[in-house]
Structure formats: structure tokens, C-alpha cells
Design a protein around this motif. Sequence first.
Motif, PDB file in Angstrom:
ATOM      1  N   HIS A 137      -4.686   7.322   3.395  1.00 33.21           N
ATOM      2  CA  HIS A 137      -3.358   6.707   3.515  1.00 33.21           C
ATOM      3  C   HIS A 137      -2.310   7.767   3.868  1.00 33.21           C
ATOM      4  N   HIS A 180       0.830   8.285   7.318  1.00 36.10           N
ATOM      5  CA  HIS A 180       2.170   8.868   7.392  1.00 36.10           C
ATOM      6  C   HIS A 180       2.356   9.962   8.437  1.00 36.10           C
ATOM      7  N   GLU A 199       6.916   2.599   4.591  1.00 36.71           N
ATOM      8  CA  GLU A 199       5.629   2.033   4.185  1.00 36.71           C
ATOM      9  C   GLU A 199       5.276   0.729   4.907  1.00 36.71           C
TER      10      GLU A 199
HETATM   11 CO    CO Z   1       2.663   6.073   1.494  1.00 36.57          CO
END
Ligand code: CO
Length: 287
Positions: free
Chosen positions: A127, A132, A173
Motif C-alpha cells: 500500500h 503512494h 487516500e
Molecule cells: Co495510505
Amino acid sequence: MAKTATDRPPETASDWTIPQDWASYTPQEHAVWDVLYARQTELLQDRACAAFRQGVEHLRLSDKGIPNFEELSARLFKRTGWRVVAVPGLVPDEVFFEHLANRRFVAGRFIRKPEQLDYLQEPDVFHDLFGHVPLLSNPVFADYMQAYGEGGLKALRLNALEKLARLYWYTVEFGLIAEPEGLRLYGAGILSSFGELRFALEDSSPNRLRFNLMRVMRTHYRIDDYQQSYFVIDDFDELLHQTRDADFTPLYRELEKLPDLAPDTVIPSDRVVSRGSQKHAYRGKFQ
Ligand code: CO
Ligand code: PHE
């Protein structure tokens, strides 16, 4: 909730970082990354925003195995002056913001188990890196993240973090972006999720609303299921200018007077991209 400085594990540096210790990953752990990477890349064709796809290419994320943070940071630093540093898990808010404000992205070093491919509660290295880091190679988004870190430190002083955290949630997010070809994903929580990437773009259940700063900071979010509303920006310039170039101090004061909104609410001032049926609310994740 947020930890205090006294909780800092003894093996961490004073800024809570730890060595990634890349050499200690097992072949099985690298294989989990490769499976996740291949599956996600396939699903993200025509769903991820252009900046994400460029970031993946510039940072050579298609190389096999869990990326080495130092090598990744060297490539990222050349583009936007950002680095990736490893931390043991959640860090105190102040530590997190301080890193962002200094263009350091904190990432977990652990990777999920093979039986957790589809869903994991806690962010792991897949993740954090896959979701990101590609966008941090985009100069405008990179500036937004740094400004957010500075804004976080300020929100802490003003006791307004609950409001500002919603901005992170609904942009960094779970953000959507309107590109010429159609809606695309830029939020890391969606980009790294097996199921939500389709849900967020194609399902008729969630609302898709134009991004509005005050509106977003009034809106609660779900941490245990797919989102019931997504907010759509036109481009990263819009996001950067509406946030970095505004003084949030009076906005926080105004927000204290305005009622918070439930995650599925649509209000008259919303610019609705598509209104959701909310049919799959509360039971989206494993369908
Ligand atoms: Co995050
Ligand atoms: N400009 C905001 C403030 O005055 C800080 C901020 C920047 C917040 C970028 C979010 C994103 O508090």
C-alpha cells in the motif's frame, strides 16, 4: 489512536525511522509483492490517473521484488526531492507531519501474508509504496504533500486535526480525478486495493461529487468498508492551490459552527458527478 513520544520503540531512531533491512526479505515475501504488483497493474489499465502511470515508469516499480527504499529514494529524489523512509508501523501525528513537511514519506517495511492478498486492515509496504509513492514523482502532487505536512503541524496546534485528516482521506487516500478520457484514480487507498478500484469508478452505489474543500472537511469517512462518497478534482493544480494557498485558521473556526456530514449525504450545494444508490453500502468489501 495517536501515540505519544514515550511509546517510541527502542530500536527506532529519534524520528521513529528504522532501517528497511532489504536483505532480510524472504523470496516468499518478494513473491507476494510480485503477485500484487502484476494483478494491480493489470486492473489499473485505464483506471489509474496519468501521473500515477508515469510515476510507476519513472521509479521503475515494475522491477521484480519489494523495492529497496534507498534505490527508490534516489530515483524519487532526482524528480521531486522526496525520499522514502521506513517506520515500524503507525507513528505519532506530529512525527508523520514533520516527515511530510521535510519531503520524507514514511512507509511500513512489512508485507502482507499470502493469505491476505485481497484485504488488509493495516497499511503494508505494498500500500505505502505502490499506492503512494508514484504520485510523489509528480511535482505538483509532491508540493501538495509537503504543504499538507506543514498544514498538519498547524492543525495540531489549532486542535483541528479531525477536520484536516478528512482532507487527506478524501484526496491522498481516496481521491478521483477527472481526466479528458474520463474519471481516473489517484487515491492510494484505492490504487492499492483489489476490489475498491472497480467499485470507486464503476459501481452505481457510491456518490461521486466535485471536490470542495470545506465540504470535504465536514464529511465523516468509513474506515471499515468502501467509501460511500468520493470527491473528484479537475487536476492537481486545483488541489494544491485550494489548500496550500488558503489560510485554514478562519476555515477551522467556521467549521466548528457547521454540522458534520455523514459519508453518504448529498447536500444542495454539491456538484454531483454521479449520485449513488448506496445499494452496496456496508457490505461492499468482499462481494
Ligand atoms: Co495510505
Ligand atoms: N494552507 C493550509 C493552512 O493554512 C495548510 C495546508 C496546505 C493544508 C496543504 C492542507 C494542504 O493551514
